[in-house]
Design an enzyme around this catalytic site. Sequence first.
Site: not given
Length: 447
Positions: A152, A229, A232, A255, A394
């Site tokens: 991303h 990261d 998700q 999220k 993104c």
Amino acid sequence: MWPIPNAKFAMTNPSSVIFMSSVAGIDSSKLLPASLREDFPILEQLVHGDHPLVFLDNAASTQRPRQVIDVLRRVYEHDYANVHRGIHTLSERSTEQYEAAREKVRAFIGAEKSLEIVFTSGSTAGINLVARSWGDANIKAGDEILVTTMEHHSNLVPWQQLTERSGAILKHIPITDDGELVLDALDSLLTKRTKLVAVASVSNVLGTINPVREIARRAHAAGAVVLVDAAQSVPHVPTNVRELGADFLAFSGHKMLGPTGIGVLYGREELLDAMPAFLGGGSMINRVWPDRFTPAELPAKFEAGTPPIAPAIALGAAIDYLNLIGLEKIQQHEHELCRYAYERLLEVDGLRILGPPPDRRAGLVSFTLPEPHPHDIAQLLDEEGIAVRAGHHCAWPLHDRLGIPASTRASFYLYNTAAEVDALAECVAKIRDRFRPRGRKRAPKPA
Ligand code: 7TS
């Protein structure tokens, strides 16, 4: 047969009979009870006339249960004041709840100490904090930073900016056509000059679950620091930063059923301790003189100014909610929905699903059709009440690598149902038929 997700859905949608008809391919024992939708008031609405909202844009941001909204309201109606400042009752209450939320986050991701949990405004802010503070202090010309082709922009642009500032070199772990990392390339990409490996645990476009533990093991052997990261993955799969081997790990509250404006940066104490403060201002100091300051202890050193107090407390409530249901069960639910979506969408003639097969992906499906453009698909789905995202998500370099300008993405969470997957598949099939070039017949279904 999968139970009707909620009576309203079935009653208010005349076509839900069709949606319900083909759920034989789903193992409902692997799904969470649809009754938990009652905790999410926003899901009860109709859009564009009489279409029940089918919310499949959870990778962008999720919805909040009443339990989280109630905590936000309670804080503002009863407990709110600035934290770590006043000696008065409300400030003490606020501070206690803010720090209790930090402790919930610590336990949720298996960190050793709560001082390793820095509240930020989101994943992007956390990664930028590392790039500016750790990066500027540790990266010099000729050093190498390793990312992947599927990042991303939030885990790419901050490193591009760092290489611009420092003269370091950015390298990418390539991906296969199936959207998985080419791990064999790691041995040649990791060199003595590699100072940082920054990798997404789950791709927001492909759903690929990356082998972070293995990457971290090899990165550490080469002497590099590892940033994950986890925007998700933390909302969807049990996470233990120590088992993963993450030196830094960033994620976002919005999220995972929490409010916007709150996120988390985990950093190993030793690293955070050695890093210079990033933003300067109130709260992050120990002592200030006219010409200099000394920084506060962790984690205050990285929480300059008034933090997102109520959002942090509500993130704690979101974690309570997720724990109550159980992340393993959530993961299984999403996996089953994703597997089913994969199967149903592939029935649509010419549809291409990006990324690996369902057994190696998290709960989202991005796809393209020969016609129409992903933005048109998203708009036509919206007219039927189905919320998805379209575009490059993104992740522009990833789309370049896949040779497509954009894709349409359906992403699932704990409140989605098999009937909603059916709604998606039926509507995508209708769109495909509407845009089929004249004279072309539908390809025969494989036997
Ligand atoms: N990293 C990944 C892997 C993401 O998916 C996102 C947001 C971010 C970082 C940034 O998170 P933020 O909370 O700081 O914005 N991803 C998406 C998406 O896929 N669609 O909208 C936002």
